[in-house]
Design a protein around this motif. Structure first.
Motif, PDB file in Angstrom:
ATOM      1  N   ILE A   1       7.346   0.292  -1.075  1.00 61.35           N
ATOM      2  CA  ILE A   1       8.222  -0.447  -0.155  1.00 61.35           C
ATOM      3  C   ILE A   1       7.801  -0.252   1.293  1.00 61.35           C
ATOM      4  O   ILE A   1       7.822  -1.182   2.094  1.00 61.35           O
ATOM      5  N   SER A   2       7.406   0.967   1.633  1.00 62.01           N
ATOM      6  CA  SER A   2       7.016   1.265   3.017  1.00 62.01           C
ATOM      7  C   SER A   2       5.657   0.684   3.375  1.00 62.01           C
ATOM      8  O   SER A   2       5.238   0.741   4.531  1.00 62.01           O
ATOM      9  N   GLY A   3       4.942   0.153   2.373  1.00 65.80           N
ATOM     10  CA  GLY A   3       3.641  -0.456   2.635  1.00 65.80           C
ATOM     11  C   GLY A   3       2.511   0.545   2.774  1.00 65.80           C
ATOM     12  O   GLY A   3       1.424   0.200   3.237  1.00 65.80           O
ATOM     13  N   LYS A   4       2.749   1.782   2.373  1.00 63.37           N
ATOM     14  CA  LYS A   4       1.710   2.809   2.497  1.00 63.37           C
ATOM     15  C   LYS A   4       0.604   2.637   1.463  1.00 63.37           C
ATOM     16  O   LYS A   4      -0.508   3.099   1.661  1.00 63.37           O
ATOM     17  N   ILE A   5       0.943   1.989   0.341  1.00 64.08           N
ATOM     18  CA  ILE A   5      -0.070   1.724  -0.676  1.00 64.08           C
ATOM     19  C   ILE A   5       0.021   0.262  -1.109  1.00 64.08           C
ATOM     20  O   ILE A   5       1.103  -0.310  -1.188  1.00 64.08           O
TER      21      ILE A   5
END
Length: 90
Positions: free
Chosen positions: A64-68
């Motif tokens: 969700i945080s866009g880290k992966i």
């Protein structure tokens, strides 16, 4: 005769303990990186959770945080090995 523990003894013990903990963390990071660097380009959620020893919620938060980066195929999530390596090399 009993030995007394001094503040200096405790300080040295603390430094040794911290050093041991840092080494354990560094070794775990190397293990994770080694497991992720296998020939597979995309890995499934279950594999990632086992390798990193994280919960489904933690993996969802990373997603969700866009880290992966991920792809959803027929209800299963796949993650790019490259992104995981970048995340843990930071």
């Amino acid at each position: 005769m009993e030995e007394q523990i001094t503040k200096e003894d405790l300080r040295q013990f603390r430094l040794l303990l911290l050093n041991d903990i840092e080494n354990l963390i560094a070794n775990k990071k190397k293990e994770y990186t080694a497991q992720i660097t296998e020939d597979t380009e995309w890995l499934r959620s279950k594999s990632i959770r086992q390798i990193l020893n994280i919960s489904p919620a933690t993996l969802q938060n990373l997603r969700i945080s866009g880290k992966i980066e991920f792809r959803k195929v027929l209800g299963s999530y796949y993650y790019k090995k490259e992104d995981l390596l970048k995340l843990f090399n930071k």
